[in-house]
Design an enzyme around this catalytic site. Structure first.
Site, PDB file in Angstrom:
ATOM      1  CG  HIS A 140      -1.849   1.024   1.443  1.00 25.91           C
ATOM      2  ND1 HIS A 140      -1.534   2.280   1.927  1.00 25.91           N
ATOM      3  CD2 HIS A 140      -3.180   1.043   1.193  1.00 25.91           C
ATOM      4  CE1 HIS A 140      -2.643   3.003   1.981  1.00 25.91           C
ATOM      5  NE2 HIS A 140      -3.656   2.285   1.538  1.00 25.91           N
ATOM      6  CG  ASP A 217       0.688  -2.277   6.052  1.00 25.75           C
ATOM      7  OD1 ASP A 217      -0.285  -2.436   6.825  1.00 25.75           O
ATOM      8  OD2 ASP A 217       0.611  -1.618   5.000  1.00 25.75           O
ATOM      9  CD  GLN A 220      -6.980  -4.141   4.188  1.00 28.72           C
ATOM     10  OE1 GLN A 220      -7.933  -4.810   4.581  1.00 28.72           O
ATOM     11  NE2 GLN A 220      -7.114  -2.887   3.795  1.00 28.72           N
ATOM     12  CE  LYS A 243      -7.205  -0.138   6.323  1.00 28.65           C
ATOM     13  NZ  LYS A 243      -8.068   0.490   5.335  1.00 28.65           N
ATOM     14  CB  CYS A 381      -3.889   3.548  -1.472  1.00 28.26           C
ATOM     15  SG  CYS A 381      -5.173   4.764  -1.215  1.00 28.26           S
TER      16      CYS A 381
END
Ligand code: C6P
Length: 423
Positions: A140, A217, A220, A243, A381
């Site tokens: 991302h 990261d 998600q 999220k 993104c």
């Protein structure tokens, strides 16, 4: 055809789904009880942000109605209550990712701020010209641009590990790219544009064998997979509350204590100091050293409620249920000849990115919206991912814990309508 998989990498089964009562879960989310364009809302944009259960809305409301005050500052009752609730959320976040200490949990505005914090407070002081930072093609922008800024500031060089046409990382290539000058590896756990679950355990071990520090990261991944930062042995892990069924404007940076202890503050201001004189300022202990200024108190408390909510449902059930939906949706969309799925990794969660022959992704999204179906369209993104597949945009349906097979049927019928309209 690709099969979706659970976090264990096994094809989704319904072992844990029989006792998952999705209708009961849906009743916890008031926003889902509405129609859009006279159709029941079908919310399939969960990778962008999730809807909030009543428990989170109640926690925000309770805070503002009964406890609102600044934290760590007052001796008065409201301030004590607000501080206790805020700090309880830190312990919930610590348990959620199995971190060893609450000092290792830094509250940030979200994943983006967490990664920027690492870049500026950890990496900038130690990187020299010619040092290398390794990322992957499927990052991302939040895990690309902070490192590009850092490269401009330090003369470091950004290296990128490639992916194949299923959207899987080429692990051998990744390993080859970790060299003697690689100081930092920053990789996404789950791709937001493709749904690919990266083999981060192996990736972390490979980086550590060559002495590189690893940033994950987890924006998600945290909503779909159990995360155990100690088992993973990552150095930093970042994720966002919104999220994960919590409020916006709050997220977590996990960092190993020994790394955080040696880092300079990211921002200066209130709460991050022990004492200030014009001659010398003494910084606060962890984790407050990295939390300058009045934080998002209500959001943090709401985030704690979201973590409680998700933990009560349990990831075994969530993961198995979502995997079943992903398998179902993958099979149904694959039957439409005009549809091409983008991202068909053997191990993936939640995300169905797709293009429809001859139809711009925005038109797909507009027609679906007319049917009450919310998906994201565009580059998500993640422009380098789009470039890899020779696309400028995809439509992306992303599954959350309240979605149903009927909603997937509505999506598939909507996509068939798109084909009909433009055919
Ligand atoms: N992806 C999406 O629609 P923030 O905005 O800081 O909460 O999270 C940034 C971020 C970082 N990494 C990954 C893998 C992400 O998916 C995101 C956010 C959203 O895909 C909004 S662009």
């Amino acid at each position: 055809m690709t099969t979706a998989a659970t976090s264990t990498g096994q094809p989704g089964t319904n072992t844990h789904t029989a006792d998952y009562d999705v209708e009961k879960v849906r009743r916890d989310f008031p926003i889902l009880r509405q129609t859009i364009n006279d159709c029941p809302l079908v919310y399939l944009d969960n990778a962008a942000t999730t809807q909030k259960p009543q428990a989170v809305i109640d926690a925000l409301r309770h805070y503002y109605e009964t406890d609102n005050a600044n934290i760590h500052r007052g001796v008065h009752e409201l301030s004590v209550r607000a501080t206790e609730a805020y700090e309880k959320s830190r312990v919930k976040a610590q348990r959620f990712i199995s971190a060893g200490r609450r000092e290792e949990i830094i509250f940030t505005r979200g994943t983006t701020e967490a990664i920027n914090l690492i870049a500026q407070a950890y990496a900038r002081p130690i990187l020299k010209g010619g040092d290398e930072i390794l990322i992957t093609t499927m990052e991302h922008h939040s895990n690309i641009v902070p490192w590009q800024l850092l490269c401009e500031q330090t003369g470091a060089v950004l290296r990128v590990a490639p992916i194949n046409d299923r959207g899987e990382l080429l692990l051998n290539e990744y390993e080859k790219l970790i060299g003697p000058r690689t100081k930092l590896v920053a990789v996404v756990h789950v791709s937001n544009a493709l749904g690919t679950v990266n083999p981060i355990e192996e990736m972390i071990a490979m980086a550590h064998r060559r002495g590189a520090v690893v940033v994950i990261d987890g924006a998600q991944a945290a909503p779909h997979l159990p995360v155990d930062v100690r088992a993973l042995d990552c150095d930093f892990y970042a994720f966002s509350s919104h999220k994960l069924y919590g409020p916006t404007g709050i997220g977590v940076l996990y960092g190993k204590q020994e790394l955080l202890e040696n880092m300079s503050p990211y921002q200066g201001g209130g709460d991050m100091i022990k004492s200030v004189t014009f001659e010398k300022t003494i910084y606060n202990d962890l984790p407050f050293r990295f939390e300058a200024g009045t934080p998002n108190i209500a959001g943090t408390i709401g985030f704690g409620a979201a973590l409680d909510y998700v933990s009560r449902l349990g990831f075994e059930k969530i993961d198995a249920y979502e995997a079943e939906l992903l398998n179902y949706a993958t099979a149904a969309l694959s039957k439409i000849p005009e549809v091409r799925l983008i991202g068909t990794a053997a191990r993936k969660v939640s995300v169905l990115s797709f293009v429809v022959d001859g139809v711009h992704a925005h038109d797909v999204g507009t027609i679906l919206d007319q049917l009450g179906i919310a998906v994201r369209t565009g580059h998500h993104c993640a422009q380098p991912v789009m470039e890899h597949f020779g696309l400028s945009a995809t439509a992306r349906a992303s599954i959350g814990l309240y979605n149903t097979k009927e909603e997937i049927d509505a999506l598939v019928a909507g996509v068939r309508k798109v084909v009909e309209v433009f055919g």
